[in-house]
Motif scaffolding. Structure first.
Motif, PDB file in Angstrom:
ATOM      1  N   TRP A  82      10.385   4.047 -24.782  1.00  0.00           N
ATOM      2  CA  TRP A  82      11.215   3.228 -25.669  1.00  0.00           C
ATOM      3  C   TRP A  82      10.436   2.840 -26.922  1.00  0.00           C
ATOM      4  O   TRP A  82       9.231   2.570 -26.866  1.00  0.00           O
ATOM      5  N   THR A  83      11.142   2.796 -28.034  1.00  0.00           N
ATOM      6  CA  THR A  83      10.582   2.229 -29.256  1.00  0.00           C
ATOM      7  C   THR A  83      11.324   0.935 -29.575  1.00  0.00           C
ATOM      8  O   THR A  83      12.477   0.752 -29.175  1.00  0.00           O
ATOM      9  N   GLU A  84      10.656   0.065 -30.303  1.00  0.00           N
ATOM     10  CA  GLU A  84      11.253  -1.235 -30.603  1.00  0.00           C
ATOM     11  C   GLU A  84      12.522  -1.086 -31.425  1.00  0.00           C
ATOM     12  O   GLU A  84      13.518  -1.775 -31.207  1.00  0.00           O
ATOM     13  N   ASN A  85      12.492  -0.160 -32.393  1.00  0.00           N
ATOM     14  CA  ASN A  85      13.632   0.065 -33.277  1.00  0.00           C
ATOM     15  C   ASN A  85      14.167   1.483 -33.090  1.00  0.00           C
ATOM     16  O   ASN A  85      13.427   2.404 -32.713  1.00  0.00           O
ATOM     17  N   ALA A  86      15.442   1.655 -33.382  1.00  0.00           N
ATOM     18  CA  ALA A  86      16.096   2.940 -33.129  1.00  0.00           C
ATOM     19  C   ALA A  86      15.548   4.061 -33.993  1.00  0.00           C
ATOM     20  O   ALA A  86      15.648   5.235 -33.621  1.00  0.00           O
ATOM     21  N   ASP A  87      14.944   3.733 -35.141  1.00  0.00           N
ATOM     22  CA  ASP A  87      14.387   4.775 -36.008  1.00  0.00           C
ATOM     23  C   ASP A  87      12.981   5.187 -35.592  1.00  0.00           C
ATOM     24  O   ASP A  87      12.316   5.956 -36.291  1.00  0.00           O
ATOM     25  N   GLY A  88      12.518   4.681 -34.459  1.00  0.00           N
ATOM     26  CA  GLY A  88      11.189   5.033 -33.968  1.00  0.00           C
ATOM     27  C   GLY A  88      10.093   4.113 -34.438  1.00  0.00           C
ATOM     28  O   GLY A  88       8.937   4.257 -34.015  1.00  0.00           O
ATOM     29  N   SER A  89      10.423   3.157 -35.283  1.00  0.00           N
ATOM     30  CA  SER A  89       9.415   2.239 -35.806  1.00  0.00           C
ATOM     31  C   SER A  89       9.196   1.084 -34.836  1.00  0.00           C
ATOM     32  O   SER A  89       9.927   0.909 -33.865  1.00  0.00           O
ATOM     33  N   GLY A  90       8.180   0.280 -35.147  1.00  0.00           N
ATOM     34  CA  GLY A  90       7.878  -0.869 -34.309  1.00  0.00           C
ATOM     35  C   GLY A  90       7.032  -0.480 -33.112  1.00  0.00           C
ATOM     36  O   GLY A  90       6.397   0.575 -33.079  1.00  0.00           O
ATOM     37  N   ALA A  91       7.020  -1.325 -32.131  1.00  0.00           N
ATOM     38  CA  ALA A  91       6.192  -1.113 -30.946  1.00  0.00           C
ATOM     39  C   ALA A  91       6.685   0.087 -30.143  1.00  0.00           C
ATOM     40  O   ALA A  91       7.884   0.364 -30.067  1.00  0.00           O
ATOM     41  N   VAL A  92       5.732   0.790 -29.530  1.00  0.00           N
ATOM     42  CA  VAL A  92       6.035   1.952 -28.701  1.00  0.00           C
ATOM     43  C   VAL A  92       5.803   1.591 -27.237  1.00  0.00           C
ATOM     44  O   VAL A  92       4.981   0.743 -26.925  1.00  0.00           O
ATOM     45  N   ASN A  93       6.544   2.268 -26.354  1.00  0.00           N
ATOM     46  CA  ASN A  93       6.553   1.916 -24.934  1.00  0.00           C
ATOM     47  C   ASN A  93       7.007   0.463 -24.791  1.00  0.00           C
ATOM     48  O   ASN A  93       6.383  -0.350 -24.109  1.00  0.00           O
ATOM     49  N   PHE A  94       8.131   0.175 -25.432  1.00  0.00           N
ATOM     50  CA  PHE A  94       8.605  -1.188 -25.642  1.00  0.00           C
ATOM     51  C   PHE A  94       9.227  -1.738 -24.362  1.00  0.00           C
ATOM     52  O   PHE A  94      10.416  -1.557 -24.074  1.00  0.00           O
ATOM     53  N   HIS A  95       8.412  -2.438 -23.580  1.00  0.00           N
ATOM     54  CA  HIS A  95       8.847  -2.976 -22.301  1.00  0.00           C
ATOM     55  C   HIS A  95       9.981  -3.985 -22.447  1.00  0.00           C
ATOM     56  O   HIS A  95      10.817  -4.131 -21.551  1.00  0.00           O
ATOM     57  N   THR A  96      10.010  -4.690 -23.558  1.00  0.00           N
ATOM     58  CA  THR A  96      11.049  -5.695 -23.787  1.00  0.00           C
ATOM     59  C   THR A  96      12.427  -5.048 -23.798  1.00  0.00           C
ATOM     60  O   THR A  96      13.380  -5.565 -23.196  1.00  0.00           O
ATOM     61  N   GLY A  97      12.535  -3.907 -24.481  1.00  0.00           N
ATOM     62  CA  GLY A  97      13.797  -3.175 -24.505  1.00  0.00           C
ATOM     63  C   GLY A  97      14.183  -2.659 -23.134  1.00  0.00           C
ATOM     64  O   GLY A  97      15.353  -2.696 -22.741  1.00  0.00           O
ATOM     65  N   MET A  98      13.189  -2.185 -22.391  1.00  0.00           N
ATOM     66  CA  MET A  98      13.458  -1.698 -21.034  1.00  0.00           C
ATOM     67  C   MET A  98      13.960  -2.825 -20.141  1.00  0.00           C
ATOM     68  O   MET A  98      14.880  -2.640 -19.337  1.00  0.00           O
ATOM     69  N   GLY A  99      13.337  -4.001 -20.280  1.00  0.00           N
ATOM     70  CA  GLY A  99      13.774  -5.144 -19.494  1.00  0.00           C
ATOM     71  C   GLY A  99      15.205  -5.535 -19.809  1.00  0.00           C
ATOM     72  O   GLY A  99      15.998  -5.830 -18.908  1.00  0.00           O
TER      73      GLY A  99
ATOM     74  N   SER B 183      17.019   7.392 -17.168  1.00  0.00           N
ATOM     75  CA  SER B 183      16.684   6.275 -18.060  1.00  0.00           C
ATOM     76  C   SER B 183      16.404   5.004 -17.256  1.00  0.00           C
ATOM     77  O   SER B 183      15.490   4.240 -17.580  1.00  0.00           O
ATOM     78  N   ILE B 184      17.193   4.790 -16.221  1.00  0.00           N
ATOM     79  CA  ILE B 184      16.994   3.609 -15.369  1.00  0.00           C
ATOM     80  C   ILE B 184      15.664   3.709 -14.630  1.00  0.00           C
ATOM     81  O   ILE B 184      14.862   2.770 -14.613  1.00  0.00           O
ATOM     82  N   TYR B 185      15.424   4.868 -14.016  1.00  0.00           N
ATOM     83  CA  TYR B 185      14.195   5.041 -13.240  1.00  0.00           C
ATOM     84  C   TYR B 185      12.959   4.923 -14.123  1.00  0.00           C
ATOM     85  O   TYR B 185      11.967   4.277 -13.749  1.00  0.00           O
ATOM     86  N   SER B 186      12.982   5.558 -15.279  1.00  0.00           N
ATOM     87  CA  SER B 186      11.794   5.516 -16.138  1.00  0.00           C
ATOM     88  C   SER B 186      11.547   4.108 -16.660  1.00  0.00           C
ATOM     89  O   SER B 186      10.397   3.665 -16.752  1.00  0.00           O
ATOM     90  N   SER B 187      12.611   3.374 -16.964  1.00  0.00           N
ATOM     91  CA  SER B 187      12.436   1.999 -17.450  1.00  0.00           C
ATOM     92  C   SER B 187      11.792   1.128 -16.384  1.00  0.00           C
ATOM     93  O   SER B 187      10.860   0.368 -16.655  1.00  0.00           O
ATOM     94  N   LEU B 188      12.285   1.249 -15.151  1.00  0.00           N
ATOM     95  CA  LEU B 188      11.710   0.457 -14.063  1.00  0.00           C
ATOM     96  C   LEU B 188      10.283   0.907 -13.768  1.00  0.00           C
ATOM     97  O   LEU B 188       9.400   0.083 -13.494  1.00  0.00           O
ATOM     98  N   TYR B 189      10.030   2.210 -13.878  1.00  0.00           N
ATOM     99  CA  TYR B 189       8.681   2.730 -13.645  1.00  0.00           C
ATOM    100  C   TYR B 189       7.681   2.140 -14.634  1.00  0.00           C
ATOM    101  O   TYR B 189       6.592   1.690 -14.253  1.00  0.00           O
ATOM    102  N   TYR B 190       8.023   2.130 -15.907  1.00  0.00           N
ATOM    103  CA  TYR B 190       7.088   1.610 -16.917  1.00  0.00           C
ATOM    104  C   TYR B 190       6.815   0.119 -16.699  1.00  0.00           C
ATOM    105  O   TYR B 190       5.682  -0.342 -16.847  1.00  0.00           O
ATOM    106  N   LEU B 191       7.845  -0.629 -16.352  1.00  0.00           N
ATOM    107  CA  LEU B 191       7.636  -2.054 -16.098  1.00  0.00           C
ATOM    108  C   LEU B 191       6.733  -2.266 -14.887  1.00  0.00           C
ATOM    109  O   LEU B 191       5.781  -3.046 -14.934  1.00  0.00           O
TER     110      LEU B 191
END
Length: 647
Positions: free
Chosen positions: A528-545, A210-218
C-alpha cells in the motif's frame, strides 16, 4: 527490531541495522527471476534459472524465534553434467549504518558478532542511547561437488539489546535447524496466527489476496507474545518495521494515532492477545504522558502526537505537536474498545483505570465553559484535517474528548471509584458545532462551507466515535457534504466513507469508496502507498488497517458496546459469501459465515457464557462450543451471560 531508534528529539528515527545476510547471486549470466511472497507461511522466495543450476533463495523473519532473520539458498544441478559447480554469493548489507556505533567486532568459525549502541539518545536526560547486539553468519560460495545433485545452505542473523539475548536467539535457531524443525516451527507459527484470526471471501480472488496481504503486513510488525527478554513492544508505526529513516517520507518509524484508531481495531477483533500487547505499549508510557501534561501545565496525562523510544514528543511538525492533541482521545478510544471487548479486570487494576482516568482528567481541564451558552468548548486545536489550524471546537476533537471523559467515568466506576461530579456536566454539555440551516456538522467554528479538507474528519463522528447524539439525517448530510470537499486523501479516508455510508444504508456509495481503496494497492506484492498516485509513505499500514475495518466494521456491521458486540452483516456485490475466522469477544472466539440469505455462527473457544441476541425478534440463544447456529442474515449481537455458581 521494534523500539530501536537513533537521533535526538525530533530527529529520532528508526535505527537502520545493516542487512548482513541480504544475499544475491554474483553471476555474469542473465537470469529472469521468479519472485514470490507467500503470505500464509510468511516467506519471500526468489527463483533464478541458469544454464547449469537452479537457485532458490528464501528469506523470512522467523515467527517463532522473532529476533532471527533466516535466508536459505538451495542450489540444484540442471542437466546431466557431473562437474563441480560453484555458485558465487554476494551480500548487499547497504551503506554503513549512521545510526549504530559498533564497539566490539569479532568472528569465530565464520560466525560474527557485533556489539555497540545507537549514536544519539532521543532525550539524554530521560534515557541513554540504546545498546545493540548482532550475530550473523559470514557468507561463502556454495560448491556443488560432482556427487551432489541438490544442496541447501542456511544463513542466520540475530539482533537484540544484549549479546546474551542475541546469542540465545541465534542458538535457538541453530538447534531447530539441527533438529530439522526450523522451517516447520516458522510455518506452524504462521499457521496458528491464520487459524486464530482471518477473513475469507468467496468469489473474488483479487479481494481475497488484498485482505490476506493487508493482514499479513500488519501481523508482520507485531509480536505474537510479549517479549520474553524484557524488551517491550513500543508500538506500530504507519510504515511497519522495515521503514523509518526519514520523517518526511516514512514517518521515521514513529507511533501516531494510526496505531490506536486505524490498525488496532481489526487486530483486536481477530487477535486479542496481540491487541493486548498494543494496549500495553500505551500503558507503559503513562508516566511519560503524565510528565508531558505537567510540562504543558495541565493535570492528567497527554500522549504526544508522535513518539518513539522514550514516549516523549518526536514530531518535526511543531504545529502538530502543539495542536493535534486529539491523540489523547484516540488512545482512550482504543483502551475503551479493549475493555469492552475483554472485560479484563486485570487491565483495570494494572494501569488501565489510571490511564483512562488521567486522560479524562486532562480533557476535563482542557475545556472552557462558555458563560453565554453554558456549554463546554475546546480551543486552539488541530483535528484530523491538518490543513486547518489552530481552530476552535473541532467537531471531531470535542466529540472524542467527550467520549474520553465518559470512558474515564466508566473505568473508575468499574474499579469502585467515584469520578469527579463535574465530569458528568462536561459530558452532557459539550459543544459540538452544528449548522441548523444545512443540518450538518461544520468541521470547526468559522468553517467556511465549500472549503476542501485533507481527510476523513467529521464523518468519524459516526464510526468509530459512535456519537450518541448523531441522527441518521445529520450523518447522511455530513457524508454527502464531505464527500464533495475531500478531493483526495490518504488511503484510510475512503474506508471511513465506506463504513459510514453502509451505516446509513447507502450501499452504492459505500461500495464506491470500498473499491476506491484499491487504488492505493501496488502490484506485485499488494504493498500500500499512502496516496493513490504512489506518493507518501510506502507499505502504509494505516491504509491496510482502515481497509480491514471497512470489511469487519463496514460490511460486518460490528460495533463495540459496553454490554454487547453488535454485528449486522452485509455482502460486497462481488462475493458469494464471506467468513470471519476467530472473532474474539469476552474471552470467547467465534467463526462466522455470511451468504446472501443466511448467517452461521460457531463458538470455537469458550471462556465465558455467551448468547446470540436477535434484534428483530428480541430472541436470545446461548452458544455452545462447536455447535453452529444459523439464522436469516440480520442485525444481531453477542451478549455475555451471567455466570451461575452452583454451591
Amino acid at each position: 527490531m521494534n523500539g530501536l531508534y537513533n537521533g535526538t528529539s525530533i530527529k529520532s528515527h528508526r535505527a537502520r541495522i545493516p542487512a548482513y545476510i541480504n544475499i544475491g547471486i554474483d553471476s555474469i549470466e542473465q537470469s529472469t527471476p521468479f519472485v514470490y511472497l507467500f503470505v500464509l507461511p510468511g516467506m519471500f522466495q526468489e527463483i533464478l534459472l541458469y544454464d547449469k543450476v537452479r537457485v532458490e533463495i528464501q528469506t523470512y523473519c522467523h515467527r517463532e524465534y522473532s529476533r532471527v532473520l533466516v535466508v536459505s539458498v538451495e542450489v540444484e544441478r540442471m542437466g546431466s553434467s557431473k562437474e563441480d559447480l560453484t555458485v558465487k554469493l554476494k551480500t548487499s548489507p547497504g551503506l554503513i549504518s549512521e545510526d549504530i556505533r559498533f564497539k566490539l567486532i569479532k568472528c569465530v568459525d565464520r560466525v560474527c558478532s557485533k556489539t555497540g549502541e545507537t549514536m544519539e539518545a532521543e532525550y539524554p536526560d530521560s534515557k541513554p542511547t540504546i545498546p545493540v547486539s548482532i550475530v550473523y553468519d559470514e557468507i561463502s560460495d556454495i560448491v556443488l561437488t560432482s556427487n551432489i545433485h541438490v544442496l541447501t545452505v542456511y544463513y542466520f542473523m540475530s539482533c537484540g539489546v544484549s549479546i546474551g539475548e542475541t546469542n540465545r536467539s541465534y542458538d535457538r535457531a541453530i538447534k531447530a535447524f539441527e533438529a530439522g524443525t526450523l522451517v516447520e516451527d516458522h510455518v506452524k507459527a504462521w499457521e496458528e496466527l491464520w487459524n486464530n484470526g482471518r477473513i475469507d471471501v468467496e468469489g473474488n480472488r483479487n479481494l481475497s489476496t488484498s485482505i490476506y496481504s493487508s493482514l499479513y503486513y500488519l501481523l508482520s510488525s507485531v509480536p505474537s507474545h510479549p517479549d520474553q527478554y524484557n524488551w517491550p513492544f513500543m508500538g506500530m508505526s504507519p510504515t511497519g518495521l522495515a521503514h523509518g529513516v526519514d520523517e518526511d517520507v516514512d514517518y521515521a518509524g514513529h507511533v501516531f494515532w494510526d496505531q490506536d484508531t486505524w490498525m488496532f481495531p481489526s487486530i483486536m477483533l481477530l487477535h486479542s492477545t496481540i491487541g493486548k500487547i498494543l494496549v500495553q505499549s500505551r500503558l507503559d508510557k503513562l508516566t511519560t504522558a503524565r510528565l508531558l501534561a505537567k510540562y504543558r501545565g495541565l493535570p492528567g496525562a497527554v500522549f504526544p502526537w508522535e513518539s518513539a523510544y522514550t514516549g516523549l514528543p518526536t514530531s518535526n511538525c511543531p504545529n502538530c505537536s502543539r495542536y493535534e492533541i486529539h491523540i489523547s482521545a484516540d488512545v482512550s478510544l482504543a483502551l475503551r474498545q479493549y475493555l469492552f471487548l475483554t472485560n479484563d479486570s486485570d487491565f483495570l487494576e494494572h494501569g488501565g483505570t489510571d490511564t483512562l482516568m488521567d486522560l479524562a482528567t486532562f480533557w476535563a481541564a482542557r475545556v472552557t465553559l462558555n458563560p453565554d451558552t453554558k456549554l463546554y468548548e475546546i480551543h486552539e486545536v488541530m483535528g484530523p484535517d491538518e490543513w486547518h489550524f489552530p481552530v476552535n471546537n473541532s467537531a471531531y476533537t470535542n466529540t472524542a474528548a467527550r467520549l474520553a471523559i465518559e470512558t474515564g467515568v466508566t473505568a473508575m466506576i468499574r474499579r469502585g471509584q467515584s469520578p469527579p461530579s463535574h465530569w458528568t456536566d462536561i459530558i452532557n454539555n459539550m459543544y459540538i458545532p452544528l449548522d441548523n440551516q444545512y443540518q450538518y456538522h461544520p468541521e470547526y467554528d468559522r468553517y467556511s462551507r465549500g472549503t476542501n479538507v485533507k481527510q476523513a474528519d467529521v464523518i468519524l463522528l459516526g464510526y468509530p466515535l459512535m456519537d450518541k447524539t448523531l441522527t441518521k439525517d445529520v450523518q447522511e448530510n455530513d457524508l454527502n457534504y464531505y464527500a464533495q470537499v475531500t478531493p483526495r486523501g490518504p488511503a484510510m479516508t475512503w474506508s471511513m466513507f465506506a463504513i459510514n455510508f453502509l451505516e446509513v444504508g447507502n450501499s452504492t456509495l459505500a461500495e464506491k469508496y470500498f473499491i476506491k481503496q484499491s487504488d492505493n494497492i501496488l502490484p506485485p506484492f499488494n504493498v500500500w502507498t499512502e496516496n493513490a498516485d504512489g506518493s507518501g509513505a510506502v507499505n502504509f499500514h494505516t491504509g491496510m488497517g482502515g481497509y480491514l475495518q471497512s470489511i469487519l466494521f463496514g460490511y460486518g456491521g460490528i460495533r463495540v458496546l459496553e454490554d454487547r458486540l453488535n454485528f449486522d452483516p452485509q455482502l460486497m456485490s462481488s462475493v458469494a459469501s464471506w467468513n470471519i475466522t476467530g472473532l474474539d469477544y469476552g474471552g470467547n472466539s467465534f467463526d462466522m459465515k455470511f451468504d446472501r440469505e443466511n448467517m452461521f455462527i460457531t463458538l470455537t473457544k469458550s471462556q465465558h457464557p455467551v448468547a446470540v441476541y436477535l434484534y428483530h425478534t428480541q430472541a436470545q440463544e446461548q452458544c455452545f462450543p462447536h455447535k453452529t447456529l444459523s439464522y436469516p442474515r440480520q442485525k444481531a449481537a453477542f451478549k455475555l451471560l451471567p455466570v451461575i455458581e452452583i454451591v
